[in-house]
Design a protein around this motif. Structure first.
Motif, short mmCIF file in Angstrom:
data_model
loop_
_atom_site.label_atom_id
_atom_site.label_comp_id
_atom_site.label_asym_id
_atom_site.label_seq_id
_atom_site.Cartn_x
_atom_site.Cartn_y
_atom_site.Cartn_z
N THR A 1 -0.57 1.02 10.90
CA THR A 1 -0.19 0.18 9.75
C THR A 1 -1.08 0.46 8.54
OG1 THR A 1 -1.63 -1.60 10.51
CG2 THR A 1 0.68 -1.71 11.21
N PHE A 2 -2.03 1.37 8.67
CA PHE A 2 -2.93 1.65 7.54
C PHE A 2 -2.69 3.05 6.97
CE2 PHE A 2 -5.16 -1.73 9.77
CZ PHE A 2 -5.35 -2.61 8.70
N HIS A 3 -2.53 3.08 5.65
CA HIS A 3 -2.24 4.34 4.97
C HIS A 3 -3.31 5.41 5.24
CE1 HIS A 3 -1.20 7.23 1.94
NE2 HIS A 3 -2.32 7.01 1.27
N TYR A 4 -4.58 4.99 5.28
CA TYR A 4 -5.64 5.97 5.49
C TYR A 4 -5.66 6.52 6.91
CZ TYR A 4 -7.77 4.96 0.92
OH TYR A 4 -8.01 4.85 -0.43
N ASN B 1 -4.37 0.36 1.58
CA ASN B 1 -2.99 -0.14 1.64
C ASN B 1 -2.54 -0.78 0.34
OD1 ASN B 1 -2.68 0.76 4.20
ND2 ASN B 1 -2.18 -1.22 5.11
N VAL B 2 -3.43 -0.77 -0.66
CA VAL B 2 -3.02 -1.34 -1.96
C VAL B 2 -2.22 -0.27 -2.70
CG1 VAL B 2 -3.81 -2.35 -4.13
CG2 VAL B 2 -5.12 -2.74 -2.01
N GLU B 3 -0.95 -0.58 -2.96
CA GLU B 3 -0.11 0.37 -3.71
C GLU B 3 0.07 -0.18 -5.13
OE1 GLU B 3 2.98 2.48 -1.01
OE2 GLU B 3 3.03 0.35 -0.56
N LYS C 1 2.57 -7.59 -0.47
CA LYS C 1 1.82 -6.93 0.60
C LYS C 1 0.55 -6.28 0.02
CE LYS C 1 2.54 -3.38 4.07
NZ LYS C 1 2.72 -2.03 3.68
N SER C 2 0.72 -5.60 -1.11
CA SER C 2 -0.44 -4.97 -1.76
C SER C 2 -1.43 -6.02 -2.22
CB SER C 2 0.01 -4.12 -2.94
OG SER C 2 0.65 -2.97 -2.47
N THR D 1 -7.72 -9.21 0.72
CA THR D 1 -8.53 -9.07 1.93
C THR D 1 -9.69 -8.09 1.67
OG1 THR D 1 -6.47 -9.29 3.14
CG2 THR D 1 -8.38 -8.65 4.43
N ALA D 2 -9.41 -6.99 0.98
CA ALA D 2 -10.48 -6.03 0.69
C ALA D 2 -11.58 -6.72 -0.13
CB ALA D 2 -9.92 -4.84 -0.08
#
Ligand SMILES: Nc1ncnc2c1ncn2[C@@H]1O[C@H](COP(=O)(O)OP(=O)(O)OP(=O)(O)O)[C@@H](O)[C@H]1O
Length: 411
Positions: free
Chosen positions: A278-281, A331-333, A349-350, A356-357
């Motif tokens: 679920t994480f882009h990285y 995950n921030v777009e 979502k972003s 959260t970050a």
């Protein structure tokens, strides 16, 4: 080095082969600069004399434990010797005082146990089979007898076995320089436990190596007059920063990201983590698992190693908070903002990941958003705030993730 023998009809030689690298054979014809060889695979090849090397007809099928004993010290001779020894499970060979290790790609615990260390203790170099313990022992004795610092250089291509060899050398030195059990074994334990910690944060799966060190390191172990370990320092260099944001097919990000996703349910809840996919990285390569590696066990081992090397639980907490924050940051777009050439978090979502970050970084959410979506240009008279478009904001996000991670690693 032994001289190159003259090559005549009937000589045993090595000649280049596209499949085997080098193949042996017998010279059929010598015509000036070209030599025709009947190879042992029945092929007949003609090659330039400079590409044909003499083969020792008396070479032992078991090879020699020191390459300086070879009749011909050229590439095919060296490779054949290493192969003959490897086929007999002898993975180490000397070339004078240099130790060559061939990666066995399987565990050989009997080679590195305490009995083995005892055998190499004080043994003359070359008396026993080639071994990293012998190299470490020579360095240790020279340091004690001459009172001069010693260095051991470990080099090789990725996956060659440098990390494993270094660990063996460190283990031997820790064993030799360790204190009696009654005196407490803290320093030597700390020396050894620095490895799993560094590997958790600086190693990753690559196409060549499931546990590839993506940084260079200089390990310094200090000893007192009596040869007991008195301190240690590990300096790291040139961590591969780009891996934090970008991973190629079949590769993974740094192990710690997957470890934290495999933490206890309470921790995952605390850091708002889910599956790595679920994480882009982490989901750019479709590779999440490493065969035979239990991430949750590794996570606990890493925490234990951090305890031993003296990283307090508050500090550990802060470290993993940052690791989790980087995942959320990724995950921030961004979408086009209301003004021209501006941007904002793409959707709810972003926003959630940004929030959260910020919580995990313990910073202000708006300040974090501004640092991604705006750039401050400092001039002599004033500071100019410039908005960034979505693509540039994405670049800022990745730059921040890389900088924070590499600072964390250097810490
Ligand atoms: N002496 C050994 N005994 C058993 N396995 C080994 C040995 N040396 C290497 N290996 C295996 O090969 C893998 C790669 O070795 P290692 O990580 O030491 O390579 P490296 O040269 O440090 O690579 P990189 O430059 O990518 O970090 C290890 O994870 C281990 O599985």
């Amino acid at each position: 080095m032994a001289a190159q023998a003259s090559i005549a009809v009937g000589s045993q030689v090595w000649v280049e082969d596209p499949d085997e690298a080098w193949i042996d054979g017998e010279v059929l014809k010598v015509n000036g600069d070209t030599i025709t060889v009947k190879c042992s695979n029945e092929k007949t090849v003609t090659a330039k004399a400079s590409h044909v090397h003499a083969k020792d007809p008396e070479e032992s099928p078991c090879g020699v434990d020191d390459m300086t004993k070879l009749a011909y010290l050229h590439e095919p001779g060296v490779l054949q010797n290493l192969k003959s020894r490897y086929d007999m499970n002898e993975i180490y060979t000397y070339t004078g005082s240099i130790l060559i290790a061939v990666n066995p790609f399987r565990r050989l615990p009997h080679l590195y146990d305490i009995q083995m260390m005892e055998q190499y203790k004080g043994a003359d170099f070359g008396e026993l089979s080639p071994h990293p313990f012998a190299v470490a022992d020579v360095a240790y004795r020279l340091m004690l007898n001459e009172g001069i610092s010693q260095s051991i250089l470990v080099s090789g291509e990725s996956g060659a076995g440098k990390t494993e060899s270094t660990k063996m050398i460190m283990r031997y030195l820790a064993y030799m320089g360790g204190k009696a059990a009654t005196e407490g074994r803290t320093v030597e334990k700390q020396v050894l436990q620095s490895n799993p910690v560094l590997e958790a944060f600086g190693n990753a799966k690559t196409v060549r190596n499931n546990n590839s060190s993506r940084f260079g390191k200089f390990v310094e172990i200090q000893f007192d007059q009596k040869g007991r370990i008195s301190g240690a320092a590990v300096r790291t260099y040139l961590l591969e920063r780009s891996r934090v944001c970008q991973i190629s097919e079949s590769e993974r990000n740094y192990h710690c990201f997957y470890m934290i996703c495999a933490g206890s349910p309470e921790e995952r809840e605390k850091y708002k983590l889910g599956d790595p996919s679920t994480f882009h990285y982490l989901n750019q390569s479709n590779c999440y698992k490493i065969d035979g590696l239990d991430e949750s066990k590794e996570y606990l081992e890493t925490r234990k190693a951090m305890d031993i090397i003296g990283i307090s639980s508050e500090e550990q907490e802060a470290i993993f908070r940052i690791v989790a924050a980087i995942l959320h940051l990724g995950n921030v777009e961004f979408a086009e903002g209301d003004d021209v050439d501006s941007s904002k978090p793409k959707n709810e979502k972003s926003m959630f990941h940004l929030r959260t970050a910020a919580e995990l970084f313990m910073c202000d959410e708006k300040a974090l958003e501004d640092s991604l979506c705006k750039r401050i240009i400092v001039t002599r008279d004033e500071n100019i705030v410039k908005t960034l478009d979505a693509e540039a904001a994405k670049g800022s996000r990745d730059a921040l993730a890389k900088t924070v991670y590499s600072r964390l690693f250097d810490w």
